[in-house]
Design a protein around this motif. Structure first.
Motif, short mmCIF file in Angstrom:
data_model
loop_
_atom_site.label_atom_id
_atom_site.label_comp_id
_atom_site.label_asym_id
_atom_site.label_seq_id
_atom_site.Cartn_x
_atom_site.Cartn_y
_atom_site.Cartn_z
N ALA A 183 29.50 76.25 17.90
CA ALA A 183 29.97 75.73 19.19
C ALA A 183 30.75 74.44 19.00
N LEU A 184 30.67 73.86 17.80
CA LEU A 184 31.27 72.55 17.56
C LEU A 184 32.79 72.52 17.74
N PRO A 185 33.55 73.49 17.15
CA PRO A 185 35.01 73.38 17.23
C PRO A 185 35.53 73.23 18.66
N THR A 186 35.06 74.08 19.57
CA THR A 186 35.53 74.01 20.95
C THR A 186 35.23 72.66 21.56
N THR A 187 34.01 72.17 21.31
CA THR A 187 33.63 70.89 21.87
C THR A 187 34.54 69.77 21.36
N LEU A 196 29.83 71.31 26.51
CA LEU A 196 28.90 71.63 25.44
C LEU A 196 28.09 72.86 25.81
N ARG A 197 27.60 72.87 27.03
CA ARG A 197 26.76 73.97 27.49
C ARG A 197 27.53 75.28 27.44
N SER A 198 28.77 75.29 27.96
CA SER A 198 29.47 76.57 28.00
C SER A 198 29.90 77.01 26.61
N SER A 199 30.24 76.05 25.71
CA SER A 199 30.60 76.54 24.37
C SER A 199 29.37 77.04 23.62
N LEU A 200 28.21 76.44 23.87
CA LEU A 200 26.99 76.96 23.25
C LEU A 200 26.65 78.35 23.78
N LEU A 201 26.82 78.52 25.09
CA LEU A 201 26.49 79.82 25.69
C LEU A 201 27.42 80.91 25.19
N GLU A 202 28.67 80.51 24.97
CA GLU A 202 29.63 81.48 24.47
C GLU A 202 29.17 82.04 23.14
N ASP A 216 40.05 79.40 24.76
CA ASP A 216 40.32 79.83 26.13
C ASP A 216 39.06 79.62 26.93
N VAL A 217 38.95 78.41 27.48
CA VAL A 217 37.71 78.07 28.16
C VAL A 217 37.58 78.77 29.49
N THR A 218 38.72 79.13 30.09
CA THR A 218 38.62 79.80 31.38
C THR A 218 38.24 81.28 31.21
N SER A 219 38.16 81.72 29.94
CA SER A 219 37.79 83.13 29.74
C SER A 219 36.34 83.36 30.16
N LEU A 265 44.56 64.44 15.94
CA LEU A 265 43.39 64.35 15.08
C LEU A 265 42.35 65.41 15.45
N SER A 266 42.12 65.56 16.76
CA SER A 266 41.09 66.52 17.17
C SER A 266 41.54 67.95 16.83
N ASP A 267 42.85 68.20 16.89
CA ASP A 267 43.36 69.52 16.51
C ASP A 267 43.15 69.78 15.02
N ILE A 268 43.39 68.74 14.23
CA ILE A 268 43.23 68.91 12.78
C ILE A 268 41.75 69.13 12.44
N VAL A 269 40.88 68.34 13.08
CA VAL A 269 39.44 68.54 12.85
C VAL A 269 39.04 69.94 13.29
N HIS A 270 39.61 70.39 14.39
CA HIS A 270 39.32 71.74 14.88
C HIS A 270 39.74 72.79 13.85
N GLY A 271 40.93 72.61 13.28
CA GLY A 271 41.44 73.54 12.28
C GLY A 271 40.54 73.55 11.05
N TRP A 272 39.98 72.39 10.75
CA TRP A 272 39.13 72.25 9.58
C TRP A 272 37.77 72.90 9.82
N LEU A 273 37.29 72.81 11.08
CA LEU A 273 35.99 73.39 11.41
C LEU A 273 36.07 74.89 11.65
N ASP A 274 37.20 75.32 12.18
CA ASP A 274 37.33 76.72 12.58
C ASP A 274 38.44 77.39 11.77
N PRO A 275 38.07 78.16 10.75
CA PRO A 275 39.06 78.75 9.85
C PRO A 275 40.08 79.64 10.55
#
Lengths: 343, 329
Positions: A261-265, A227-233, B17-20, A325-335
């Motif tokens: 940051a949600l899709p990655t998480t 969560l922290r690293s996807s938020l920082l990204e 790409d989390v390792t990026s 399921l998580s891939d589909i949710v990801h696709g739905w969250l991230d166009p």
């Protein structure tokens, strides 16, 4: 989106077929033929004539589908599992599917409770860590996650038993609910059934029995770092400054950050499900929680091959479907994902 | 098993790409005193494992019913004794042998298998690559510990089979990363020129490609050892593939659980041993990643800083030169 889902679905079907082949061969290529093990060991019954033994063996082999050529055995196996027939447990003499149907809801209940603990811990730690990067909270959160990953969860469980059941006895340590209580079977998930039927004593007992296993399963706070690293990204991207330049309040900027940051998480959470399921096998064993993981370890100790096969298959199918399921949710969250699938 | 698998699978997914560097931007390099502590713990553990017979005060399997369940600090038994009077300290010392030895063996064999498969898949490409990668997909569909349990069930009991099962359960993620790297390196000029010069396929794979993916292999292996130790301990705790016939931290814990209401020390100390060694190994793994992973943001940041400094110096020098030239003219 439809195309993306279909593509992922096709891939999933191929993987599931491969999984079925692998499970099929794993059980059939045991170094000691399981039939030999079953029909020479244990009984010690001198009276049984050799003929009877051979006949029993033949009937048994037929019963678990181990006669005929390998390809035909596999096709039988596949058509049976597609129909939900996973064979019959050798020792319990009950269909494997029935055993799984009674234990799977308990595993689900425990896994979900564990993830609630995980999210309750990870969400604040991850968010504060990212917003106040390099602060003492951030370092504390990172240290917490480091310690959580290094701690074997079976040991954590035993230590929780020591603290909350031996030194300060306030919580039960084994089973799903107190002896003597029962819930009506509606969904099969005890906590839901107890709630629906308004069976409060059972409901309370189930919750009390869930607390320690759920903490053991979820306290590693495995989501903190993700969560922290996807938020920082997201935090360091240009559009965040654009929002501020447009005069958005810091609170709205933060909420945009969360949304992005949600899709990655979500994806990583889906991928981690395999590890969570592995963890539940261990935790169920520590707390004698009679879910599928507990049943698997029992089946292994009893060399109950059809049951082992059925449980391994169910765990894996669940993981694969959760990933889908998580891939589909990801696709739905991230166009962007949908666009990539189209090209 | 699990954590790096995750990273590997994420890295391989095209969309995330989390390792990026971006995703890791926020990760601070581990502080130096923490790293020192981690190295010290690992060094002590390795030393203990090697010299176990000299260090252990007692025979780890010697039973003594008179001394059963003695609390820590009793004369002669620093960490107490278990239910049949065996010295816990000695058992932990001997347990280090198995935990570290087996984990090291599993890590080495897994890398060898994964690297061979990954190199072949990436270098040959075509249908070989397709088939191998589909197999990898199927392998990665299984939850790590479940696959290890299934493998152990198929192979039978024993330490050698346990190691083999963990290798067979864990090679796929790393093979996928190695294959990805190979695909990239295959098209580099030096590979081409080696091929033109008549170097054989095996020669190219092992002499030219392998050294270049070594840092990646090292990083993944280092990050994996911690979860391998945990996996081994979990299986020993569950009594799958290996039982109490061998002294392991996992089996000590599973025995300790039965006496938890009367003798907490039997379960406490082996768990602490696992915890500290896994923590230390993970920290060392992070350090190795920061230092050797070509994609590590720290490494890149350092490189950038160095390049910038060099450029600044050069610029300053040229300005100075111009100034002196101007002054002279």
């Amino acid at each position: 989106m439809t195309k993306f889902v279909l593509k992922r679905l096709a891939h999933t079907v191929i993987v599931l077929l491969g999984v079925s082949v692998m499970v099929f061969f794993l059980i059939r290529y045991l170094p000691g033929d399981p039939l030999d093990v079953l029909f020479t060991q244990g009984s010690g019954d001198e009276v049984t004539a050799a003929d009877d033994l051979a006949e029993g063996r033949r009937r048994f082999a037929e019963g678990i589908g181990m006669v005929g050529s390998l390809p035909s055995q596999y096709l039988n196996f596949l058509s049976e599992i597609v129909q939900g027939d996973l064979g019959t447990s050798i020792f319990r003499r009950i269909p494997v599917s029935t055993l799984i149907a009674t234990t799977l809801p308990l595993t689900l209940q425990l896994a979900i409770a564990g993830q609630i603990v995980n999210i309750l811990l990870s969400l604040p730690l991850g968010i504060v860590g990212a917003l106040k990067q390099n602060s003492i909270w951030d370092r504390g959160g990172t240290a917490f996650a480091l310690i959580g990953t290094a701690m074997p969860n079976f040991w954590q469980g035993i230590m929780l038993i020591l603290i909350f059941a031996v030194w300060w006895p306030i919580l039960p340590v084994s089973g799903v609910m107190d002896l003597g209580l029962s819930v009506e079977h509606i969904t099969g998930i005890p906590i839901v059934d107890a709630f629906v039927t308004g069976n409060w004593p059972a409901f309370w007992s189930i919750i009390r029995h869930l607390i320690l296993p759920a903490i053991t399963l979820g306290a590693s706070a495995s989501l903190v770092r993700i969560l922290r690293s996807s938020l920082l990204e997201v935090k360091h991207q240009d559009f965040m400054d654009a929002y501020r330049a447009r005069g958005l309040r810091e609170r709205s900027v933060t909420s945009h950050m969360m949304r992005n940051a949600l899709p990655t998480t979500v994806v990583i959470f889906g991928i981690r499900l395999g590890a969570i399921i592995g963890g539940s096998v261990v935790v169920e064993t520590v707390f004698a929680y009679q879910g599928m993981g507990w049943l698997l370890i029992n089946a292994i100790n009893q060399r109950d091959y059809p049951l082992i096969q059925g449980i391994v298959l169910t765990f894996t199918v669940f993981t694969v479907l959760a990933n889908l399921l998580s891939d589909i949710v990801h696709g739905w969250l991230d166009p962007r994902v949908k666009v990539e699938a189209k090209t | 098993m699990s954590d790096t698998d995750d990273l590997v699978r994420i890295a391989d997914a095209e969309d995330v790409d989390v390792t990026s560097d971006a995703a890791l931007l926020g990760e601070q390099p581990t502080r130096s005193w923490v790293v020192m502590f981690a190295f010290a713990v690992v060094a002590i553990a390795v030393f203990t494992a090697i010299f176990a017979p000299a260090l252990a005060p007692h025979d780890p399997t010697a039973q003594s019913l008179v001394d059963r369940l003695q609390p820590p600090g009793t004369a002669d038994h620093l960490l107490g004794t278990d239910a049949i009077g065996r010295d816990i300290l000695s058992r932990i010392i001997y347990g280090a042998r198995l935990s570290l030895g087996a984990a090291f063996l599993v890590a080495t064999l897994t890398s060898v298998l994964a690297v061979s498969v990954g190199l072949i898949s990436g270098y040959f490409g075509g249908w070989v690559d397709t088939v191998i990668m589909r197999i990898v997909d199927i392998w990665l569909a299984f939850p790590g510990l479940i696959l290890a349990i299934a493998m152990v069930t198929a192979l039978g009991r024993g330490l050698d089979k346990l190691v083999l099962a963990l290798v067979l359960a864990g090679w796929a993620g790393m093979a996928r990363v190695v294959r990805g790297e190979t695909l990239q390196l295959r098209e580099r000029e030096y590979t081409m020129s080696a091929r033109v010069l008549g170097v054989g396929k095996i020669g190219i794979m092992f002499k030219h490609l392998l050294p270049n993916i070594m840092p990646t292999i090292l990083v993944i292996t280092a990050l994996d050892i911690g979860s391998t130790i945990l996996g081994l301990a979990s299986l020993a705790f569950l009594g799958v593939g290996i039982g109490s016939e061998v002294v392991t931290w996992g089996s000590m814990l599973s025995e300790g659980r039965n006496y938890i209401s009367t003798a907490w020390w039997v379960a406490l100390f082996p768990g602490l041993a696992i915890f500290f060694i896994v923590l230390a190994v993970n920290l060392v793994g992070d350090w190795v990643r920061d230092r050797y992973d070509p994609r590590s943001p720290f490494r890149r940041a350092k490189l950038d800083a160095a390049t910038r400094k060099a450029a600044e110096e050069q610029e300053a020098a040229s300005v100075r030169d111009a100034a002196t030239a101007g002054g002279g003219g």
